[in-house]
Design a protein around this motif. Structure first.
Motif, PDB file in Angstrom:
ATOM      1  N   ARG A  73       0.865  -1.179   0.000  1.00  0.00           N
ATOM      2  CA  ARG A  73       0.000   0.000   0.000  1.00  0.00           C
ATOM      3  C   ARG A  73       0.902   1.230   0.000  1.00  0.00           C
ATOM      4  O   ARG A  73       1.659   1.461   0.954  1.00  0.00           O
ATOM      5  CB  ARG A  73      -0.911  -0.002   1.234  1.00  0.00           C
ATOM      6  CG  ARG A  73      -1.982   1.090   1.216  1.00  0.00           C
ATOM      7  CD  ARG A  73      -2.988   0.860   2.352  1.00  0.00           C
ATOM      8  NE  ARG A  73      -2.438   1.235   3.635  1.00  0.00           N
ATOM      9  CZ  ARG A  73      -2.811   2.303   4.343  1.00  0.00           C
ATOM     10  NH1 ARG A  73      -3.744   3.124   3.862  1.00  0.00           N
ATOM     11  NH2 ARG A  73      -2.281   2.562   5.516  1.00  0.00           N
ATOM     12  N   LEU A  74       0.843   2.013  -1.057  1.00  0.00           N
ATOM     13  CA  LEU A  74       1.674   3.202  -1.170  1.00  0.00           C
ATOM     14  C   LEU A  74       1.076   4.309  -0.313  1.00  0.00           C
ATOM     15  O   LEU A  74      -0.036   4.776  -0.558  1.00  0.00           O
ATOM     16  CB  LEU A  74       1.758   3.658  -2.627  1.00  0.00           C
ATOM     17  CG  LEU A  74       2.666   4.866  -2.900  1.00  0.00           C
ATOM     18  CD1 LEU A  74       4.120   4.541  -2.585  1.00  0.00           C
ATOM     19  CD2 LEU A  74       2.522   5.332  -4.349  1.00  0.00           C
ATOM     20  N   VAL A  75       1.858   4.731   0.720  1.00  0.00           N
ATOM     21  CA  VAL A  75       1.304   5.687   1.681  1.00  0.00           C
ATOM     22  C   VAL A  75       2.093   6.993   1.766  1.00  0.00           C
ATOM     23  O   VAL A  75       1.651   7.914   2.455  1.00  0.00           O
ATOM     24  CB  VAL A  75       1.227   5.069   3.093  1.00  0.00           C
ATOM     25  CG1 VAL A  75       0.310   3.857   3.096  1.00  0.00           C
ATOM     26  CG2 VAL A  75       2.617   4.716   3.627  1.00  0.00           C
ATOM     27  N   GLY A  76       3.248   7.074   1.070  1.00  0.00           N
ATOM     28  CA  GLY A  76       3.973   8.324   1.202  1.00  0.00           C
ATOM     29  C   GLY A  76       5.307   8.361   0.508  1.00  0.00           C
ATOM     30  O   GLY A  76       5.634   7.523  -0.344  1.00  0.00           O
ATOM     31  N   VAL A  77       6.099   9.363   0.899  1.00  0.00           N
ATOM     32  CA  VAL A  77       7.415   9.634   0.307  1.00  0.00           C
ATOM     33  C   VAL A  77       8.417   9.768   1.452  1.00  0.00           C
ATOM     34  O   VAL A  77       8.158  10.450   2.451  1.00  0.00           O
ATOM     35  CB  VAL A  77       7.389  10.925  -0.530  1.00  0.00           C
ATOM     36  CG1 VAL A  77       8.790  11.319  -0.989  1.00  0.00           C
ATOM     37  CG2 VAL A  77       6.460  10.746  -1.724  1.00  0.00           C
ATOM     38  N   ALA A  78       9.571   9.110   1.284  1.00  0.00           N
ATOM     39  CA  ALA A  78      10.603   9.128   2.319  1.00  0.00           C
ATOM     40  C   ALA A  78      11.917   9.649   1.749  1.00  0.00           C
ATOM     41  O   ALA A  78      12.174   9.551   0.543  1.00  0.00           O
ATOM     42  CB  ALA A  78      10.810   7.730   2.890  1.00  0.00           C
ATOM     43  N   GLY A  79      12.742  10.173   2.634  1.00  0.00           N
ATOM     44  CA  GLY A  79      14.078  10.609   2.243  1.00  0.00           C
ATOM     45  C   GLY A  79      14.981  10.684   3.446  1.00  0.00           C
ATOM     46  O   GLY A  79      14.547  10.545   4.595  1.00  0.00           O
ATOM     47  N   TYR A  80      16.259  10.900   3.163  1.00  0.00           N
ATOM     48  CA  TYR A  80      17.251  11.018   4.237  1.00  0.00           C
ATOM     49  C   TYR A  80      18.256  12.082   3.827  1.00  0.00           C
ATOM     50  O   TYR A  80      19.248  11.812   3.155  1.00  0.00           O
ATOM     51  CB  TYR A  80      17.934   9.676   4.488  1.00  0.00           C
ATOM     52  CG  TYR A  80      18.964   9.712   5.588  1.00  0.00           C
ATOM     53  CD1 TYR A  80      18.640  10.187   6.858  1.00  0.00           C
ATOM     54  CD2 TYR A  80      20.257   9.261   5.369  1.00  0.00           C
ATOM     55  CE1 TYR A  80      19.587  10.213   7.878  1.00  0.00           C
ATOM     56  CE2 TYR A  80      21.206   9.282   6.382  1.00  0.00           C
ATOM     57  CZ  TYR A  80      20.864   9.754   7.628  1.00  0.00           C
ATOM     58  OH  TYR A  80      21.804   9.796   8.627  1.00  0.00           O
ATOM     59  N   GLU A  81      17.967  13.295   4.244  1.00  0.00           N
ATOM     60  CA  GLU A  81      18.801  14.426   3.825  1.00  0.00           C
ATOM     61  C   GLU A  81      20.202  14.389   4.436  1.00  0.00           C
ATOM     62  O   GLU A  81      21.142  14.952   3.875  1.00  0.00           O
ATOM     63  CB  GLU A  81      18.102  15.746   4.160  1.00  0.00           C
ATOM     64  CG  GLU A  81      18.184  16.201   5.605  1.00  0.00           C
ATOM     65  CD  GLU A  81      17.434  15.317   6.574  1.00  0.00           C
ATOM     66  OE1 GLU A  81      17.775  15.351   7.770  1.00  0.00           O
ATOM     67  OE2 GLU A  81      16.511  14.584   6.138  1.00  0.00           O
ATOM     68  N   ALA A  82      20.374  13.679   5.568  1.00  0.00           N
ATOM     69  CA  ALA A  82      21.693  13.603   6.191  1.00  0.00           C
ATOM     70  C   ALA A  82      22.680  12.808   5.351  1.00  0.00           C
ATOM     71  O   ALA A  82      23.888  12.899   5.566  1.00  0.00           O
ATOM     72  CB  ALA A  82      21.591  13.010   7.588  1.00  0.00           C
ATOM     73  N   ALA A  83      22.181  12.036   4.370  1.00  0.00           N
ATOM     74  CA  ALA A  83      23.088  11.346   3.456  1.00  0.00           C
ATOM     75  C   ALA A  83      23.897  12.332   2.627  1.00  0.00           C
ATOM     76  O   ALA A  83      24.925  11.967   2.044  1.00  0.00           O
ATOM     77  CB  ALA A  83      22.303  10.412   2.536  1.00  0.00           C
ATOM     78  N   LEU A  84      23.446  13.580   2.585  1.00  0.00           N
ATOM     79  CA  LEU A  84      24.179  14.616   1.860  1.00  0.00           C
ATOM     80  C   LEU A  84      25.279  15.235   2.707  1.00  0.00           C
ATOM     81  O   LEU A  84      26.037  16.076   2.214  1.00  0.00           O
ATOM     82  CB  LEU A  84      23.198  15.707   1.395  1.00  0.00           C
ATOM     83  CG  LEU A  84      22.105  15.224   0.444  1.00  0.00           C
ATOM     84  CD1 LEU A  84      21.066  16.306   0.229  1.00  0.00           C
ATOM     85  CD2 LEU A  84      22.709  14.800  -0.886  1.00  0.00           C
ATOM     86  N   GLY A  85      25.377  14.846   3.978  1.00  0.00           N
ATOM     87  CA  GLY A  85      26.472  15.295   4.817  1.00  0.00           C
ATOM     88  C   GLY A  85      26.025  16.146   5.986  1.00  0.00           C
ATOM     89  O   GLY A  85      24.859  16.536   6.100  1.00  0.00           O
ATOM     90  N   HIS A  86      26.992  16.449   6.857  1.00  0.00           N
ATOM     91  CA  HIS A  86      26.736  17.222   8.074  1.00  0.00           C
ATOM     92  C   HIS A  86      27.255  18.655   7.970  1.00  0.00           C
ATOM     93  O   HIS A  86      27.310  19.353   8.984  1.00  0.00           O
ATOM     94  CB  HIS A  86      27.388  16.531   9.273  1.00  0.00           C
ATOM     95  CG  HIS A  86      26.828  15.175   9.561  1.00  0.00           C
ATOM     96  ND1 HIS A  86      25.572  14.997  10.098  1.00  0.00           N
ATOM     97  CD2 HIS A  86      27.338  13.931   9.370  1.00  0.00           C
ATOM     98  CE1 HIS A  86      25.337  13.700  10.244  1.00  0.00           C
ATOM     99  NE2 HIS A  86      26.390  13.040   9.814  1.00  0.00           N
ATOM    100  N   ASP A  87      27.603  19.074   6.773  1.00  0.00           N
ATOM    101  CA  ASP A  87      28.086  20.445   6.563  1.00  0.00           C
ATOM    102  C   ASP A  87      26.926  21.414   6.760  1.00  0.00           C
ATOM    103  O   ASP A  87      25.849  21.239   6.175  1.00  0.00           O
ATOM    104  CB  ASP A  87      28.649  20.558   5.148  1.00  0.00           C
ATOM    105  CG  ASP A  87      29.373  21.867   4.887  1.00  0.00           C
ATOM    106  OD1 ASP A  87      29.199  22.819   5.667  1.00  0.00           O
ATOM    107  OD2 ASP A  87      30.103  21.937   3.883  1.00  0.00           O
ATOM    108  N   VAL A  88      27.120  22.438   7.585  1.00  0.00           N
ATOM    109  CA  VAL A  88      26.049  23.400   7.847  1.00  0.00           C
ATOM    110  C   VAL A  88      26.378  24.787   7.290  1.00  0.00           C
ATOM    111  O   VAL A  88      25.784  25.783   7.706  1.00  0.00           O
ATOM    112  CB  VAL A  88      25.731  23.483   9.362  1.00  0.00           C
ATOM    113  CG1 VAL A  88      25.137  22.177   9.850  1.00  0.00           C
ATOM    114  CG2 VAL A  88      26.964  23.852  10.177  1.00  0.00           C
TER     115      VAL A  88
END
Length: 421
Positions: free
Chosen positions: A210-225
């Motif tokens: 059952r397709l219920v949404g969209v997921a992601g993981y922005e921290a995979a782009l790094g910890h640079d602020v």
């Protein structure tokens, strides 16, 4: 809705006698249960730990739980903290008690651990393609109507494997899935919009999913602020946002789940994904941050939205540390301690000596730390002295300790936290 955990299963942890398996703890505690030890409230260092020994602080833990819960509530987002940070049912219970809507896991084995303690709602932040894992999940869902699990899909092949294995297992409940948005050079997730759309269509067509949404993981782009790095994160989150709008007609749910959030950029996740959705599109935004609970004195002190430079006063407190003894002073400005790579994190930063601000750890062996001493600190690091070290990146400290004493402000043991890695 807040997820639940079994109080009965938790209570058994307080009644398991301690023995030699739990490193660092005093010999005299062997044969006693955590309940008995906590009732006596001994001061840890006076009780004779066989250092090093990892500890948690009760007051900072409570402060961090309350701070993050209020932060999320004020912004209208939900929190499903990453349980793989600590793998402790007792700490999960504290997070759920503070209003967490679920516990996040990274592997199906971790899901089994959480289910052993009756956690009712779990997010598995990966695509599940293990045949035996899928068959176990089918049995667990079908046998427990109060159990809910959501996981990711990021390939048509993954959808096909999940569909086939769940069907072969005779699953009667569909598994909720989010299509995962990835980024070039990062970790998992669909790389292009065409891939996203193809995977989402396959999931929506599957009789087992059952397709219920969209997921992601922005921290995979790094910890640079830095501003430039955060603009990259914003662009990624905008892709997630546009994905939700584009797939709106495919979701089989009244409220679309949109979830992201490590422990560095969860402020951007909230800014980009919590508000401003089109009329008629109900969205539930869920953060999956985990390190906030104990915070640290390195990586997340520098990068967390609640403590990084410019945030005053800091609103998360370090709650996790490791005590060790000076075992050798072979040179005037060098101390060796009973603390090594098997005891403390070193993947982001080396341990930080709390009471010696001008001294620093230069390297770790398996069982030793090399502490470069400032001249003014030397008399506080005599052989036999106990020193407390702050840590950087809690995820790689917890996995080294099966039992962690929790201390109050007077260094008395008030709780014993069990981990299951």
């Amino acid at each position: 809705m807040t997820a639940t955990i079994s109080a009965t299963a938790l209570s058994t942890l307080a009644d398991e006698p301690l023995d030699w398996r739990f490193k660092g703890l005093p010999v005299e505690w062997s044969g006693q249960t955590p309940a008995q030890i906590c009732a006596a409230k001994p001061r840890l260092l006076e009780a004779g730990p066989l250092g090093p020994v990892c500890v948690l602080r009760a007051d900072p833990l409570a402060h961090n739980l309350d701070t993050m819960a209020r932060w999320c509530s004020e912004r209208g987002v939900y929190l499903a903290p990453h349980g793989k940070t600590h793998m402790s049912p007792q700490l999960c219970a504290k997070q759920l008690g503070a209003g967490a809507c679920a516990i996040t896991a990274a592997t199906i084995s971790q899901v089994r651990t959480f289910r052993a303690f009756g956690i009712s709602t779990v997010i598995l932040a990966n695509q599940l393609v293990d045949s035996d894992g899928l068959r176990w999940l089918a049995r667990e869902l079908d046998g427990n109507p109060d159990f809910d699990l959501t996981c990711w899909v990021d390939s048509v092949r993954g959808v096909q494997l999940m569909t086939a294995e769940l069907a072969a297992a005779g699953a009667t409940r569909r598994v909720d899935v989010c299509v995962e948005v990835g980024a070039a050079g990062a970790r998992t997730g669909c790389r292009t919009d065409d891939d996203i759309d193809e995977v989402a269509a396959a999931a929506a067509a599957s009789p087992q999913l059952r397709l219920v949404g969209v997921a992601g993981y922005e921290a995979a782009l790094g910890h640079d602020v830095t501003p430039a790095a955060r603009d990259v994160v914003r662009d990624y989150l905008e892709r997630m946002r546009s994905t939700v709008r584009r797939l709106a007609g495919l979701f089989d749910t009244a409220e679309v789940l949109v979830t992201a959030g490590g422990s560095t950029h969860f402020d951007l996740v909230t800014d980009m994904l919590a508000t401003g959705w089109p009329a008629g599109l109900a969205v539930r935004t869920v953060l999956r941050s985990g390190a906030y609970l104990t915070h640290d004195e390195g990586l997340y002190r520098r990068t967390s939205p609640l403590t990084r430079a410019g945030v005053q006063p800091p609103t998360l407190l370090p709650a996790l540390s490791v005590w060790a003894q000076v075992c050798s002073r072979p040179e005037p400005d060098l101390a060796l301690l009973t603390l090594g790579r098997r005891d403390v994190s070193f993947d982001e930063d080396l341990p930080i000596p709390r009471a010696l601000p001008n001294s620093f750890v230069t390297k770790l062996n398996d069982q030793h730390a090399f502490l470069q001493l400032d001249a003014g600190d030397a008399d506080r690091a005599e052989v036999g002295s106990w020193l407390e070290f702050g840590i950087s990146h809690p995820c790689t400290v917890f996995d080294k300790w099966q039992m962690i004493p929790v201390l109050d402000a007077d260094d008395r043991v008030v709780e014993m936290v069990r981990t299951f890695f």
